[in-house]
Design an enzyme around this catalytic site. Structure first.
Site, PDB file in Angstrom:
ATOM      1  CE1 TYR A 118      18.385  18.361  84.790  1.00 20.16           C
ATOM      2  CE2 TYR A 118      16.288  16.906  85.564  1.00 20.16           C
ATOM      3  CZ  TYR A 118      17.006  18.052  84.903  1.00 20.16           C
ATOM      4  OH  TYR A 118      15.932  18.803  84.029  1.00 20.16           O
ATOM      5  CD  GLU A 206      17.147  21.770  83.475  1.00 21.55           C
ATOM      6  OE1 GLU A 206      17.843  22.907  83.086  1.00 21.55           O
ATOM      7  OE2 GLU A 206      17.174  20.755  82.799  1.00 21.55           O
TER       8      GLU A 206
END
Ligand code: GDP
Ligand code: MN
Length: 399
Positions: A118, A206
């Protein structure tokens, strides 16, 4: 301004960030053409069909599917295009899918060691610095990781004067457990990602997941990109990326009319001048047992035309049971606003079908109250904040 995954990836790619490549399509035939083109360009024989909506969690909702043949590309695309996709991030009824991204399959068949990380870039408002947030636990709900295993999420803050330093990029790669080629690739990835974030004037990147393939390539498989609206004047080519179909229709209309409107779930419409007053008015509504239906800042000029436009926009929301107008007459005098309200109300006739409570405070507030009372319109005029709250409560009780 939020972007679709495919648009976000194009921006990343333009700054040299390695991405999972794909081509967007809005019907099944274009999807097959896209798949063929990708096969030629990348050598891929499998494809991922990805719904393009402004919401995450698409995989869980059935909006991301693997196709192992052109026939499957066709049928899966046909199934996904036009569907109402429900994910944990969409409204309950889901969001309509208008297009799909046909992407190369980057989880190689037989590859049992793909690693998903991530990574996001955003502003830490507490320190006034950009930061890179990253985790070994990619591909899944980062909220869940934050809740259950917060020690697996790392932050790297970037000094605005120095920019991202090479040691910081190496530290990130190290904390992700990488070494050798993969480490070098990650350092490059992080560097170009940060440059892209700064140069594109984004407020959020993101990337979940960032993928490490078994041959040590690092690439962005997903991309959520939010651009800073206030910086769009510097990026004329990004303006056209706005997809109005993804945005709240009433908000789009209000913004086109120059009104600052945010749609909310409650039953009391608010018309206010100034964002601070809007916030305290929403508090007032809550205290009186109502729920704000919107946030509407009419700004400095509350003339009849603007007030009418505001009323009409508020009334598009079927949940609105009452409207509270709370305006501070500083530069704009209360009596002028009162005239505007009376005129707008008269123009609207039967279209105005909910009770209105008007609180005008500031210059000429008393005259304004008198003006509204003299108009004979069924408008509740108050001067004090608490009176306004009590009136809202009373009106809701009778609604
Ligand atoms: P999201 O669910 O909206 O976050 O969409 P993502 O783009 O993150 O995709 C969801 C999941 O689909 C990823 O976490 C991967 O596990 C999977 N996925 C994405 N691309 C590929 C691919 O090329 N091959 C395979 N087999 N799976 C993929
Ligand atoms: Mn994702």
């Amino acid at each position: 301004m939020n972007l679709h995954e495919y648009q976000g990836k194009e921006i990343l790619n333009s700054f040299g960030v390695r991405i999972q490549r794909g081509i967007v399509a809005d019907n099944q035939n274009k999807a097959v053409d896209a798949a063929k083109q990708l096969a030629t360009e990348t050598g891929t024989g499998w494809w991922v069909i990805k719904a393009q909506i402004h919401a995450g969690g698409r995989g869980k909702g059935g909006g991301v599917k693997l196709a192992k043949s052109l026939d499957e590309v066709k049928t899966i695309s046909n199934d996904i295009i036009g569907m109402m996709l429900k994910t944990p991030q969409t409204p309950p009824q889901g969001k309509k899918v208008n297009q799909v991204l046909i992407a190369e399959d980057v989880y190689y068949p037989g590859d049992n060691e793909p690693e998903e990380y991530y990574m996001s870039v955003l502003l830490n408002r507490a320190t006034g610095k950009n930061m890179i947030m990253y985790s070994t636990e990619g591909g899944m709900d980062i909220e869940k990781v934050a809740e259950e295993t917060p020690h697996l999420i790392f932050n790297e803050e970037i000094d605005p004067a120095l920019g991202l330093m090479p040691f910081q990029a190496r530290k990130i790669a190290f904390n992700l457990g990488l070494s050798g080629t993969a480490m070098k690739e990650m350092v490059k990835f992080v560097g170009s990602l940060y440059t892209a974030y700064v140069k594109s004037d984004s407020t959020l990147f993101e990337i979940n997941p960032v993928l490490k393939t078994s041959d040590d390539k690092i690439l962005a498989v997903d991309a959520k990109v939010t651009l800073d609206d206030s910086a769009l004047f510097r990026h004329k080519n990004y303006v056209e990326l706005r997809d109005l179909r993804e945005e709240n229709a009433i908000e789009v209309e209000a913004n086109a009319a120059g009104l600052n409107y945010v749609d909310l779930d409650g039953n009391v419409g608010c018309m206010v001048n100034g964002a601070g007053l809007a916030m305290s008015t929403m508090d007032l509504i809550k205290q009186s047992g109502g729920e704000p239906a919107n946030f509407l800042d009419v700004g400095g000029t509350a003339d009849a035309e603007r007030v009418e436009t505001g009323f009409r926009i508020i009334l598009k929301d079927p949940n609105v049971k009452a409207i509270l107008v709370n305006i501070f007459g500083g530069i704009v005098r209360c009596d002028r606003v009162a005239n505007g309200i009376v005129e707008a109300y008269k123009n609207m006739g039967d279209d105005m079908n909910v009770p209105i409570i008007v609180r005008l405070q500031g210059t000429n507030a008393i005259e304004a109250k008198q003006l509204i009372e003299d108009s004979g319109l069924p408008v509740h005029s108050v001067v004090e904040f608490q009176e306004a709250a009590d009136k809202v409560q009373e009106v809701l009780a009778n609604a």
